[in-house]
Design an enzyme around this catalytic site. Structure first.
Site, PDB file in Angstrom:
ATOM      1  N   HIS A 102       0.834  -1.206   0.000  1.00 38.42           N
ATOM      2  CA  HIS A 102       0.000   0.000   0.000  1.00 38.42           C
ATOM      3  C   HIS A 102       0.869   1.256   0.000  1.00 38.42           C
ATOM      4  CE1 HIS A 102      -3.644   2.357   1.311  1.00 38.42           C
ATOM      5  NE2 HIS A 102      -2.684   3.149   1.760  1.00 38.42           N
ATOM      6  N   GLU A 103       1.797   1.337   0.945  1.00 38.86           N
ATOM      7  CA  GLU A 103       2.630   2.528   1.037  1.00 38.86           C
ATOM      8  C   GLU A 103       3.546   2.659  -0.175  1.00 38.86           C
ATOM      9  OE1 GLU A 103       1.698   4.619   3.051  1.00 38.86           O
ATOM     10  OE2 GLU A 103       0.519   3.341   4.362  1.00 38.86           O
ATOM     11  N   HIS A 138       1.690   4.548  -2.874  1.00 39.71           N
ATOM     12  CA  HIS A 138       1.809   5.996  -2.684  1.00 39.71           C
ATOM     13  C   HIS A 138       3.185   6.469  -3.167  1.00 39.71           C
ATOM     14  CE1 HIS A 138      -1.878   6.890  -0.638  1.00 39.71           C
ATOM     15  NE2 HIS A 138      -1.621   6.146   0.409  1.00 39.71           N
ATOM     16  N   HIS A 174       3.544   6.743  -6.907  1.00 40.20           N
ATOM     17  CA  HIS A 174       2.831   7.917  -7.401  1.00 40.20           C
ATOM     18  C   HIS A 174       3.721   9.153  -7.300  1.00 40.20           C
ATOM     19  CE1 HIS A 174      -1.496   9.793  -7.567  1.00 40.20           C
ATOM     20  NE2 HIS A 174      -0.832   9.929  -8.694  1.00 40.20           N
TER      21      HIS A 174
END
Length: 711
Positions: A491-492, A495, A498
Site C-alpha cells: 500500500h505505502e 503511494h 505515485h
C-alpha cells in the site's frame, strides 16, 4: 528574479544541517533541536523576501518571475520544515518536540498569510488572464488554477478585518492537531504491562513472547513486558488464551488519550483529547462559515472529486446498506463459534473478537496467521515487492547509501532501464518508542525543473511499524511480518510510486501534489491486489527456518480466507467514515459540550454497525487521521478510491486472461503513463478514464471483497 537576490545565510548558519543540505537530502543524524529555530527563522525571512518580490508592482506576472521564484523559496522552507516534522514523527524526544512546537506557529502563520495575500492573489489572476497563460504547459496551467482556488479557500477574498481571525484559526488548528498526536503517542508510550508467569502467555507465538522478553530487558524489568504499540498489543488480542490479559490490554488500548486512561499512565488528564476534538471541530466550522460555506465537509470537498456533501453521504450510506447483511452474517458466525467452541458462555466481548476470529479462521481454513507469517521474512518480501515494480514499470531498484535517522532505516534508488536515477526512497520498517504508530508515505522532495533547467528528482519516506527482529536463545532472528503487514508495505509503496515515477516538472502538481484527496489512495490500494496473486507470492516467500516458498496448498487456504470477516471490516471502515463525515457536516460544534463527539460515534454505530460499541471505548480519542493527519471530512476517500483502484486492477486481471500473468508490462506501462506519471496535472477522473477507457464502477470492488451475490 534569481535565487542570488535572496538573503544569504551567515557562515555559521551554513553549517546548520537544516540549511546545508540544499538540493540534496538532509543529514538527519546531525539535526539537533537547537538547529531548528535559527534555520526556520532564516528560511522564513527568505520566503517572505520572495513574497515581497512577487507582489512588487515591477515584478512581471509570468511563470518564471512570479511562480518559479516564489516556489523556489517556499520549497526550501517546506523541505526543511518537512525534515523536522518527519523527525518529530519517527524520532520523538522531549527536546525535539518542544523545538518543533515552538516554531510551528511561525510556520503556520507564514503559510496562512500566503493564502490570504490579496496582492499575490491579484498577481496570479493577472497571470491567469494574460496572453502568456496560453503558452504554459498543461501542468503549469493546473498549478495556476489550483493556486487561484487555494487563494479563495485560504481567505484571500476575506475583508481585511476578518483575516487576522482566519489566520489565527489556522494556527490554533495546527497546534491542536500536534497536541492530539502527542497525546496519542504519549498515552501509547506511557503504558507497560508486565507478566511474571509464563503460563499466563499460553497461546502466544514464540516470537511474540521473545519480543515481550526483549521489551522487558529494554525497560530493566523482570518477566515479559507488553506495550500498546500494535506489534506488541495485537498478538495478545489475537492469540492469548488468558481472557483477563486480553481484557486488560483491550481496555488500556481503547481508553488511550481519554478521561478513562489507566491510573498508572502519568499525566492522563493532560493527554485527554476530549476537549481537543471539540475545539478542532469548532474551528473548522468557523473557518467554513467565514468562507461562506455551510460546513467543513463542504469546504473539504471543494478540491476533491466528490461534487457535493450529499453525494458523499449517499455513497457511504449506500455502501453501508450493501455491506451490512454480510457484516451481520460474520458477527453471528463469530458469536456462535465463541459460544459453542470456545466456551464463552456470557457472550462474545470486544476483547474476545480478534481471538475468536483467529480461532474460527484456523478451524475453517486449517491455518493460522502465525503459521503464514513464517513465510514472509521482510528481506524476501522486499525482493518480491521490488520484482513486481520492476516488471510492471520497467525500472530498477537498488540499495543506496543516503544519510538516515536510525540504524534500521534503509535507502534505495529507482533507475530507468538505462541506469539513470529517477528517484530515491527511504524505508523505516520497525516500531520503536518515540515513533508514531501506523504506516505512511511522505514527500521528502518533489520533482521539479529548477531555475537553471536541471531536473530535481523526487525522494520519498516509506514508514511502517512492523515488529522488529527478536533474539531467541541468543540468536537474532530475521524479521518476519504478517500478510497484513505485507499488504501495508505494498500500500505505502503504491503511494511512493505515485510520488517517485511522476514525469511532471511543475512542483505544485508533480507526484502526489495536487491530486484530489479522494483519489490519492488509488495507487496505494491498487498495489494491495498483488499480495493475493500466486505468481507474486511464490517469488516473495521463504520460510524463516527452512527457506522453502509458500506451499500452494497453504496459498489456496489463504485465498479462501481472503474475505473472512470482510463484511465486518468493511462496515467498520464505513462507520468510521460516516463518523468523520457527520461530525463535519451535521454536528453543532459551537454548542456541543462534554462527550458530544463520542456520542456522535455511538449514534452512528448504533444505526449502521452490527457490533455494539462498548461503554468503555473511547476509540474516537485516537482517531488521528481526522484530528491530526489531514483526513478531516476526508476519511471516506479510502472507500471512494477503493472503487477506483479495484476497477483499475481489473484491467490487469483482464490482461491476464490473454497473457497468463497479471504482471503484464503492457498494461503496466499504460497505468504508469496515465495514472502515475501525470500526478496532479489533470483531474483524477480524466486520468482514470484515460487508463480504463470509461467511467469507474463499483462492481470489481464488491466482487473482490465478497460483497456481491456473484462474488
Amino acid at each position: 528574479m534569481t535565487t542570488s537576490t535572496f538573503p544569504k545565510p551567515s557562515t555559521e548558519l551554513q553549517k546548520n544541517p537544516l540549511i546545508s543540505f540544499g538540493r540534496g537530502v538532509c543529514d538527519y543524524s546531525e539535526v539537533k533541536p537547537s538547529d531548528i529555530e535559527p534555520a526556520i527563522d532564516f528560511l522564513l525571512e527568505q520566503a517572505q523576501h520572495a513574497v515581497d518580490h512577487a507582489v512588487d508592482p515591477t515584478t512581471p506576472a509570468n511563470w518564471n518571475d512570479l511562480v518559479e521564484s516564489l516556489e523556489d523559496a517556499t520549497e526550501s522552507l517546506g523541505r526543511s520544515w518537512g525534515v523536522i516534522s518527519h523527525l518529530n514523527s519517527v524520532a520523538d524526544t522531549p527536546e525535539l518536540r518542544a523545538a518543533y512546537g515552538e516554531m510551528m506557529p511561525k510556520v503556520s502563520a507564514f503559510f496562512s498569510s500566503l493564502g490570504q495575500n490579496l496582492a499575490l492573489y491579484q498577481k496570479f489572476k493577472e497571470l491567469n488572464q494574460s496572453a502568456g497563460f496560453a503558452k504554459l504547459s498543461t501542468a503549469q496551467k493546473k498549478v495556476i488554477e489550483n493556486s487561484l482556488r487555494d487563494f479563495r479557500l485560504g481567505g484571500a477574498e476575506l475583508p481585511d478585518s476578518q483575516k487576522p481571525r482566519f489566520a489565527a484559526i489556522q494556527d490554533e488548528q495546527a497546534l491542536l492537531g500536534k497536541a492530539f498526536s502527542d497525546h496519542v503517542l504519549d498515552a501509547t508510550d506511557g503504558f507497560i504491562h508486565v507478566v511474571h508467569d509464563l503460563t499466563e502467555l499460553t497461546g502466544l507465538p514464540e516470537d511474540a513472547i521473545a519480543a515481550a522478553s526483549d521489551l522487558a530487558r529494554q525497560k530493566n524489568l523482570q518477566g515479559w513486558a507488553f506495550s500498546l504499540h500494535f506489534p506488541s498489543y495485537y498478538p495478545v488480542m489475537q492469540y492469548a488464551e488468558n481472557r483477563s490479559l486480553r481484557r486488560l490490554m483491550y481496555e488500556a488500548y481503547v481508553t488511550r488519550a481519554s478521561e478513562l486512561a489507566p491510573q498508572y499512565t502519568k499525566g492522563k488528564l493532560d493527554w485527554d483529547n476530549t476537549q481537543n476534538m471539540l475545539e478542532q471541530l469548532r474551528l473548522r466550522d468557523e473557518e467554513a462559515h467565514m468562507l461562506g460555506l455551510a460546513n467543513y465537509a463542504a469546504l473539504s470537498i471543494t478540491p476533491k472529486m466528490a461534487s457535493s456533501v450529499e453525494e458523499v453521504d449517499l455513497f457511504l450510506t449506500d455502501f453501508a446498506r450493501k455491506s451490512k447483511p454480510f457484516a451481520q452474517r460474520d458477527w453471528d458466525e463469530l458469536g456462535e463459534f465463541a459460544k459453542t467452541e470456545l466456551g464463552i458462555a456470557d457472550g462474545i466481548q470486544p476483547w474476545d473478537t480478534a481471538f475468536a476470529a483467529e480461532r474460527l479462521k484456523q478451524a475453517r481454513y486449517a491455518f493460522s496467521e502465525n503459521e503464514l507469517k513464517q513465510y514472509f521474512p521482510l528481506p524476501k518480501v522486499l525482493e518480491g515487492l521490488f520484482g513486481v515494480i520492476q516488471t510492471l514499470f520497467e525500472v530498477q531498484i537498488k540499495k543506496a547509501d543516503l544519510p538516515t535517522w536510525h540504524q534500521d532505516v534503509q535507502s534505495f534508488s529507482v533507475s530507468n532501464a538505462a541506469g539513470h536515477v529517477l528517484a530515491y526512497f527511504y524505508l523505516d520498517p520497525y516500531a520503536r518508542p518515540g515513533k508514531r504508530g501506523g504506516a505512511w508515505m511522505d514527500d521528502a522532495r518533489g520533482r521539479r525543473e529548477l531555475p537553471n533547467g536541471e531536473i530535481q528528482i523526487p525522494v520519498a519516506y516509506l514508514v511502517c511499524n512492523f515488529a522488529p527482529p527478536v533474539t531467541v536463545d541468543g540468536e537474532l532472528r530475521q524479521p518476519t511480518i504478517t500478510h497484513d503487514d505485507v499488504i501495508t508495505l505494498f500500500h505505502e509503496s503504491g503511494h511512493g510510486l505515485h510520488h517517485l515515477l511522476t514525469q511532471v516538472t511543475a512542483l505544485g502538481v508533480s507526484g502526489i501534489n495536487g491530486v484530489e484527496w479522494d483519489a490519492v489512495e488509488l495507487p496505494s490500494q491498487f498495489m494491495e491486489n498483488f499480495c493475493w496473486e500466486w505468481e507474486v507470492l511464490e517469488k516473495m516467500t521463504a520460510h524463516a527456518e527452512t527457506g522453502k516458498p509458500l506451499p500452494r496448498e497453504l496459498f489456496e487456504k489463504m485465498l479462501a480466507a481472503k474475505n473472512f470477516q470482510n463484511g465486518l471490516m468493511t462496515l467498520r471502515q464505513i462507520v468510521m467514515s460516516l463518523t468523520d463525515w457527520r461530525l463535519h457536516s451535521r454536528f453543532d460544534a459551537k454548542s456541543a459540550q462534554g462527550q458530544a463527539v463520542l456520542n456522535v460515534s455511538r449514534e452512528i454505530a448504533a444505526e449502521f454497525n452490527v457490533i455494539p460499541q462498548p461503554e468503555i471505548s473511547r476509540w474516537i480519542n485516537t482517531f488521528s487521521h481526522i484530528f491530526a493527519g489531514g483526513y478531516a471530512a476526508g476519511y471516506y476517500s479510502y472507500k471512494w478510491a477503493e472503487v477506483l483502484s479495484a476497477d483499475a486492477y481489473a484491467a490487469f486481471e483482464e490482461a491476464a486472461k490473454l497473457t497468463g500473468s497479471v504482471l503484464d508490462a503492457k498494461t503496466g506501462k499504460r497505468y504508469r503513463t496515465e495514472i502515475l506519471e501525470v500526478g496532479g496535472s489533470r483531474p483524477a477522473a480524466e486520468s482514470f478514464k484515460a487508463f480504463r477507457g470509461r467511467e469507474p464502477n463499483v462492481d470489481a470492488l464488491l466482487r473482490h471483497g465478497g460483497l456481491s451475490a456473484t462474488a
